[in-house]
Design a protein around this motif. Structure first.
Motif, PDB file in Angstrom:
ATOM      1  N   UNK A 205      54.896  54.083  21.715  1.00  0.00           N
ATOM      2  CA  UNK A 205      54.457  54.849  20.558  1.00  0.00           C
ATOM      3  C   UNK A 205      53.327  55.816  20.886  1.00  0.00           C
ATOM      4  N   UNK A 206      52.442  55.433  21.805  1.00  0.00           N
ATOM      5  CA  UNK A 206      51.203  56.193  22.007  1.00  0.00           C
ATOM      6  C   UNK A 206      51.223  57.128  23.219  1.00  0.00           C
ATOM      7  N   UNK A 207      52.038  56.831  24.222  1.00  0.00           N
ATOM      8  CA  UNK A 207      52.042  57.659  25.432  1.00  0.00           C
ATOM      9  C   UNK A 207      52.468  59.103  25.163  1.00  0.00           C
ATOM     10  N   UNK A 208      53.478  59.365  24.317  1.00  0.00           N
ATOM     11  CA  UNK A 208      53.857  60.768  24.084  1.00  0.00           C
ATOM     12  C   UNK A 208      52.695  61.642  23.612  1.00  0.00           C
ATOM     13  N   UNK A 209      51.837  61.113  22.722  1.00  0.00           N
ATOM     14  CA  UNK A 209      50.708  61.908  22.232  1.00  0.00           C
ATOM     15  C   UNK A 209      49.734  62.228  23.355  1.00  0.00           C
ATOM     16  N   UNK A 210      49.492  61.256  24.240  1.00  0.00           N
ATOM     17  CA  UNK A 210      48.595  61.489  25.375  1.00  0.00           C
ATOM     18  C   UNK A 210      49.211  62.520  26.315  1.00  0.00           C
ATOM     19  N   UNK A 211      50.512  62.415  26.569  1.00  0.00           N
ATOM     20  CA  UNK A 211      51.182  63.366  27.462  1.00  0.00           C
ATOM     21  C   UNK A 211      51.102  64.783  26.910  1.00  0.00           C
ATOM     22  N   UNK A 212      51.268  64.934  25.597  1.00  0.00           N
ATOM     23  CA  UNK A 212      51.171  66.261  24.992  1.00  0.00           C
ATOM     24  C   UNK A 212      49.767  66.836  25.136  1.00  0.00           C
ATOM     25  N   UNK A 213      48.752  66.005  24.976  1.00  0.00           N
ATOM     26  CA  UNK A 213      47.379  66.482  25.138  1.00  0.00           C
ATOM     27  C   UNK A 213      47.110  66.925  26.569  1.00  0.00           C
ATOM     28  N   UNK A 214      47.645  66.170  27.528  1.00  0.00           N
ATOM     29  CA  UNK A 214      47.427  66.525  28.926  1.00  0.00           C
ATOM     30  C   UNK A 214      48.136  67.834  29.283  1.00  0.00           C
ATOM     31  N   UNK A 215      49.312  68.050  28.714  1.00  0.00           N
ATOM     32  CA  UNK A 215      50.018  69.309  28.947  1.00  0.00           C
ATOM     33  C   UNK A 215      49.233  70.470  28.346  1.00  0.00           C
ATOM     34  N   UNK A 216      48.729  70.266  27.113  1.00  0.00           N
ATOM     35  CA  UNK A 216      47.953  71.321  26.463  1.00  0.00           C
ATOM     36  C   UNK A 216      46.683  71.629  27.249  1.00  0.00           C
ATOM     37  N   UNK A 217      46.054  70.594  27.786  1.00  0.00           N
ATOM     38  CA  UNK A 217      44.834  70.800  28.564  1.00  0.00           C
ATOM     39  C   UNK A 217      45.131  71.558  29.858  1.00  0.00           C
ATOM     40  N   UNK A 218      46.255  71.240  30.483  1.00  0.00           N
ATOM     41  CA  UNK A 218      46.606  71.932  31.732  1.00  0.00           C
ATOM     42  C   UNK A 218      46.932  73.404  31.492  1.00  0.00           C
ATOM     43  N   UNK A 219      47.370  73.723  30.275  1.00  0.00           N
ATOM     44  CA  UNK A 219      47.708  75.107  29.945  1.00  0.00           C
ATOM     45  C   UNK A 219      46.579  75.796  29.181  1.00  0.00           C
ATOM     46  N   UNK A 220      45.412  75.114  29.072  1.00  0.00           N
ATOM     47  CA  UNK A 220      44.252  75.663  28.368  1.00  0.00           C
ATOM     48  C   UNK A 220      44.555  75.981  26.909  1.00  0.00           C
ATOM     49  N   UNK A 221      45.395  75.148  26.290  1.00  0.00           N
ATOM     50  CA  UNK A 221      45.683  75.301  24.870  1.00  0.00           C
ATOM     51  C   UNK A 221      44.647  74.520  24.063  1.00  0.00           C
ATOM     52  N   UNK A 222      44.179  75.125  22.997  1.00  0.00           N
ATOM     53  CA  UNK A 222      43.152  74.458  22.191  1.00  0.00           C
ATOM     54  C   UNK A 222      43.721  73.283  21.403  1.00  0.00           C
ATOM     55  N   UNK A 223      44.933  73.443  20.873  1.00  0.00           N
ATOM     56  CA  UNK A 223      45.557  72.392  20.071  1.00  0.00           C
ATOM     57  C   UNK A 223      46.840  71.939  20.748  1.00  0.00           C
ATOM     58  N   UNK A 224      47.007  70.609  20.942  1.00  0.00           N
ATOM     59  CA  UNK A 224      48.256  70.125  21.556  1.00  0.00           C
ATOM     60  C   UNK A 224      49.425  70.279  20.604  1.00  0.00           C
ATOM     61  N   UNK A 225      50.623  70.494  21.107  1.00  0.00           N
ATOM     62  CA  UNK A 225      51.811  70.547  20.244  1.00  0.00           C
ATOM     63  C   UNK A 225      52.000  69.218  19.517  1.00  0.00           C
ATOM     64  N   UNK A 226      52.680  69.267  18.391  1.00  0.00           N
ATOM     65  CA  UNK A 226      52.900  68.064  17.597  1.00  0.00           C
ATOM     66  C   UNK A 226      54.008  67.182  18.152  1.00  0.00           C
ATOM     67  N   UNK A 227      54.947  67.774  18.875  1.00  0.00           N
ATOM     68  CA  UNK A 227      56.050  67.008  19.446  1.00  0.00           C
ATOM     69  C   UNK A 227      56.554  67.716  20.688  1.00  0.00           C
ATOM     70  N   UNK A 228      57.345  66.980  21.478  1.00  0.00           N
ATOM     71  CA  UNK A 228      57.898  67.565  22.703  1.00  0.00           C
ATOM     72  C   UNK A 228      58.831  68.725  22.394  1.00  0.00           C
ATOM     73  N   UNK A 229      59.441  68.713  21.206  1.00  0.00           N
ATOM     74  CA  UNK A 229      60.336  69.802  20.833  1.00  0.00           C
ATOM     75  C   UNK A 229      59.631  71.121  20.656  1.00  0.00           C
TER      76      UNK A 229
END
Length: 267
Positions: A205-229
């Motif tokens: 349940x919780x890993x997808x949210x962490x993965x999205x934050x890490x992707x956003x951080x690697x791309x210098x995005x201020x807000x992580x996407x809400x879902x992988x889609x």
């Protein structure tokens, strides 16, 4: 030793072992052996006394470690370890699950409880929540103390006086002890299976949210996407890679180096 003296000694030893991140499992076994001798081979009394002594030590030692980590280490370690995979996953789970995660984790025979105490102090978990979660150590503690006490009592069941062997236990006594041990083992295995399943559900349940934050951080995005889609095609592969990495780092078999920053490539 008198029961109170032995209990205080085992309590203190177990608490100190937890504070200094030393394995305390041997003390659980020792408690069963020691107290069954103190109570002249009586398994039930010895098991109860041994369980109270070591479980109290595990709990007090865990709370002391949690307090030390929260007051002395948290400010300096959070900034250093916040980008590690296991810290992000742990913080995400604790943020949502609270004391339930600690309860489940402490039932696991794979997670080092001594390190988990300090790891939880780096999260937002309250002291009351951590104390409630410490109850998860009770089933495994009671089982190993009982098992050690039963084995030692059965060893004592034949006492040799000169050339005469005196049978202390009847076959019925043996059957009762073995039956209770078997029942406790079955209950423990069910608890371990349930806790492992619950732990995996929390991760899923919780890993997808962490993965999205890490992707956003690697791309210098201020807000992580809400879902992988919501991820563009180029970031989807990065997301899947982070998911795999997080699952690997969150596997209890890899948590032996829980407090070591070198467990992450980013450290």
């Amino acid at each position: 030793m008198q029961p109170v003296e032995a209990g205080l000694l085992l309590f203190a030893a177990t608490a100190v072992a937890n504070v200094f991140c030393l394995p305390s499992f041997g003390l659980w076994i020792g408690a069963g052996v020691v107290f069954v001798h103190i109570f002249d081979g009586k398994v039930l009394q010895g098991s109860i006394a041994g369980t109270v002594a070591v479980f109290s030590g595990v709990s007090v030692g865990g709370l002391t470690s949690f307090a030390i980590g929260r007051t002395l280490f948290r400010s300096c370690l959070v900034s250093r370890l916040r980008h590690l995979e296991w810290v992000e996953v742990l913080d995400e789970i604790v943020e949502q699950e609270g004391w339930k995660f600690v309860l489940v984790a402490r039932m696991s025979p794979f997670l080092p409880l001594e390190a988990l105490n300090y790891a939880c102090s780096l999260t937002s978990l309250s002291t009351a929540g951590f104390a409630l979660g410490c109850l998860g150590s009770l089933p495994t503690t009671a089982f190993w103390v009982w098992t050690a006490a039963s084995a030692e009592s059965l060893r004592m069941s034949e006492e040799t006086d000169g050339s005469v062997t005196v049978q202390v236990y009847t076959r019925f006594d043996w059957a009762v002890i073995i039956s209770i041990t078997t029942i406790m083992l079955c209950v423990l295995m069910m608890l371990l299976w349930s806790s492992k399943k619950r732990y995996q559900e929390m991760l899923d349940r919780r890993i997808p949210a962490v993965a999205l934050r890490r992707v956003a951080r690697s791309e210098d995005q201020l807000d992580p996407p809400q879902s992988a889609g919501d991820l563009p095609g180029g970031q989807r592969e990065t997301y899947e890679h982070e998911m795999h990495r997080l699952r690997e780092r969150s596997n209890p078999r890899h948590w032996r180096g829980l407090l070591s920053p070198s467990s992450s490539p980013e450290s």
